[in-house]
Design a protein around this motif. Structure first.
Motif, PDB file in Angstrom:
ATOM      1  N   LEU B  26       0.857  -1.185   0.000  1.00  0.00           N
ATOM      2  CA  LEU B  26       0.000   0.000   0.000  1.00  0.00           C
ATOM      3  C   LEU B  26       0.887   1.227   0.000  1.00  0.00           C
ATOM      4  CD1 LEU B  26      -2.805  -0.864   2.575  1.00  0.00           C
ATOM      5  CD2 LEU B  26      -2.743  -1.247   0.138  1.00  0.00           C
ATOM      6  N   LYS B  32      -2.540   0.472  -4.708  1.00  0.00           N
ATOM      7  CA  LYS B  32      -2.264  -0.867  -4.188  1.00  0.00           C
ATOM      8  C   LYS B  32      -1.466  -1.616  -5.242  1.00  0.00           C
ATOM      9  CE  LYS B  32      -6.968  -0.274  -2.868  1.00  0.00           C
ATOM     10  NZ  LYS B  32      -7.165   0.882  -3.757  1.00  0.00           N
ATOM     11  N   ALA B  44      13.090   0.743   3.645  1.00  0.00           N
ATOM     12  CA  ALA B  44      11.917   0.069   3.076  1.00  0.00           C
ATOM     13  C   ALA B  44      11.742   0.391   1.595  1.00  0.00           C
ATOM     14  CB  ALA B  44      10.635   0.370   3.856  1.00  0.00           C
ATOM     15  N   GLY B  73      11.025   3.983  -0.401  1.00  0.00           N
ATOM     16  CA  GLY B  73      10.469   3.604   0.894  1.00  0.00           C
ATOM     17  C   GLY B  73       9.568   4.629   1.557  1.00  0.00           C
ATOM     18  N   GLU B  74       9.822   5.919   1.292  1.00  0.00           N
ATOM     19  CA  GLU B  74       9.012   6.936   1.980  1.00  0.00           C
ATOM     20  C   GLU B  74       7.557   6.889   1.555  1.00  0.00           C
ATOM     21  OE1 GLU B  74       9.443  11.118   0.922  1.00  0.00           O
ATOM     22  OE2 GLU B  74      10.710  10.526  -0.761  1.00  0.00           O
ATOM     23  N   VAL B  76       5.909   4.044   1.128  1.00  0.00           N
ATOM     24  CA  VAL B  76       5.316   2.770   1.542  1.00  0.00           C
ATOM     25  C   VAL B  76       4.523   2.970   2.825  1.00  0.00           C
ATOM     26  CG1 VAL B  76       5.832   0.464   2.426  1.00  0.00           C
ATOM     27  CG2 VAL B  76       7.072   1.361   0.449  1.00  0.00           C
ATOM     28  N   VAL B  77       3.280   2.497   2.816  1.00  0.00           N
ATOM     29  CA  VAL B  77       2.467   2.493   4.034  1.00  0.00           C
ATOM     30  C   VAL B  77       2.567   1.116   4.687  1.00  0.00           C
ATOM     31  CG1 VAL B  77       0.086   2.521   4.894  1.00  0.00           C
ATOM     32  CG2 VAL B  77       0.849   4.236   3.249  1.00  0.00           C
ATOM     33  N   LEU B  78       2.309   0.093   3.906  1.00  0.00           N
ATOM     34  CA  LEU B  78       2.222  -1.239   4.471  1.00  0.00           C
ATOM     35  C   LEU B  78       2.647  -2.251   3.434  1.00  0.00           C
ATOM     36  CD1 LEU B  78      -1.041  -2.531   6.135  1.00  0.00           C
ATOM     37  CD2 LEU B  78      -0.136  -3.683   4.169  1.00  0.00           C
ATOM     38  N   ILE B  79       3.307  -3.306   3.895  1.00  0.00           N
ATOM     39  CA  ILE B  79       3.639  -4.420   3.008  1.00  0.00           C
ATOM     40  C   ILE B  79       2.995  -5.654   3.618  1.00  0.00           C
ATOM     41  CG2 ILE B  79       5.480  -5.816   2.016  1.00  0.00           C
ATOM     42  CD1 ILE B  79       7.254  -3.387   2.054  1.00  0.00           C
ATOM     43  N   GLY B  80       2.057  -6.227   2.890  1.00  0.00           N
ATOM     44  CA  GLY B  80       1.296  -7.352   3.428  1.00  0.00           C
ATOM     45  C   GLY B  80       1.564  -8.630   2.664  1.00  0.00           C
TER      46      GLY B  80
END
Lengths: 93, 128
Positions: B26, B32, B44, B73-74, B76-80
Motif C-alpha cells: 500500500l 495498491k 523500506a 520507501g518513503e 510505503v504504508v504497508l507491506i502485506g
C-alpha cells in the motif's frame, strides 16, 4: 530508544495499529525495530468492507512513519514503569 | 551493530522473511501494488518483480500490469503477505477491463470533486 524497548516488551500482545490513512489493523505484535516499524501477525482489518484488498493479508510490515496510534490492551501497560523510564530518559538525555 | 544471524530473520522486523513472496504494497497515494519482493533496504525501498496495480472502484476491480518496479520507501504504508489459501478479494467483486476501470475511476474522481466544490460553496455559510 524508550518506546523501542517498550514495544519489545509488548511482543506477543494483541494491538490495533491505526495508520495516518485511517486504516486500522488488529493483530499480534510480532516485532518492532528502532524506527518503530511494526510487523503484525494474524491481522484483520477493523473495517473490512471498506478495504476489500486486505482480505487475504494475514501478516504485514507497517512502516513506522505512517503510524498514527498503537492501541494497547489497558492491562498490557505498566504505566508506572513507563513513567519511571521516561523520567530516567529525561534526566539522562 | 552486530550482523543478524539466519535465525534472527524470524524475530526481527526485517523484510527478509518476505523475499520472493507475493506481496501487497500500500502506497501513501492510496495505490495498491502487488508483486514479488526481490530486494529491500533499511528505508523500506523495495524492488517488486511482476508488479501490477490493483485498482478498485466500488465493486469493480482490475489488475494493471506494471513490470519491474523500484518503490521508494518513503511512499510505503504497508507491506502485506498475501495468504495464497484465501481469496484475495470478496467474491461479489467483478473483474473488469483496464478501460472500464479507468472510466469508473474518472466518474468517481469527478463525483468527489463535485462534492468538494459544493462543500466549499457551503462553507462560507458557517453551519455548526
Amino acid at each position: 530508544m524508550l518506546f523501542f524497548s517498550y514495544f519489545k516488551d509488548l511482543v506477543g500482545q494483541e494491538v490495533t495499529v491505526e495508520l495516518k490513512n485511517d486504516l486500522a489493523i488488529r493483530g499480534t505484535l510480532h516485532s518492532v525495530d528502532q524506527y518503530l516499524n511494526i510487523k503484525l501477525e494474524n491481522t484483520r482489518v477493523v473495517d473490512q468492507d471498506k478495504y476489500p484488498h486486505m482480505l487475504s493479508v494475514r501478516n504485514c510490515f507497517i512502516r513506522g512513519s505512517v503510524v498514527r496510534y498503537v492501541q494497547l490492551p489497558p492491562d498490557g501497560v505498566d504505566v508506572d514503569l513507563l513513567h519511571d523510564a521516561a523520567r530516567r530518559e529525561a534526566r539522562g538525555g | 551493530m552486530s550482523w543478524a544471524g539466519p535465525e534472527d530473520i524470524y524475530l526481527s522486523t526485517s523484510l527478509a522473511s518476505y523475499l520472493d513472496r507475493k506481496l501487497l504494497v500500500l502506497l501513501r497515494d492510496g495505490r495498491k501494488l502487488m508483486g514479488t519482493l526481490r530486494s529491500f533496504d533499511q528505508f523500506a525501498n523495495a524492488v517488486l518483480e511482476g508488479a501490477c496495480e490493483r485498482v478498485i472502484v466500488g465493486e469493480q476491480y482490475c489488475d494493471i500490469p506494471l513490470g519491474l518496479y523500484v518503490i521508494r520507501g518513503e511512499n510505503v504504508v504497508l507491506i502485506g503477505e498475501l495468504d495464497t489459501e484465501r481469496e484475495e478479494l470478496p467474491p461479489h467483486m467483478i473483474r473488469v477491463s483496464e478501460a472500464d476501470i479507468k472510466r469508473a475511476q474518472k466518474v468517481e474522481r469527478e463525483a468527489s470533486e463535485l462534492r468538494g466544490t459544493m462543500r466549499k460553496r457551503m462553507e462560507f455559510l458557517d453551519f455548526d
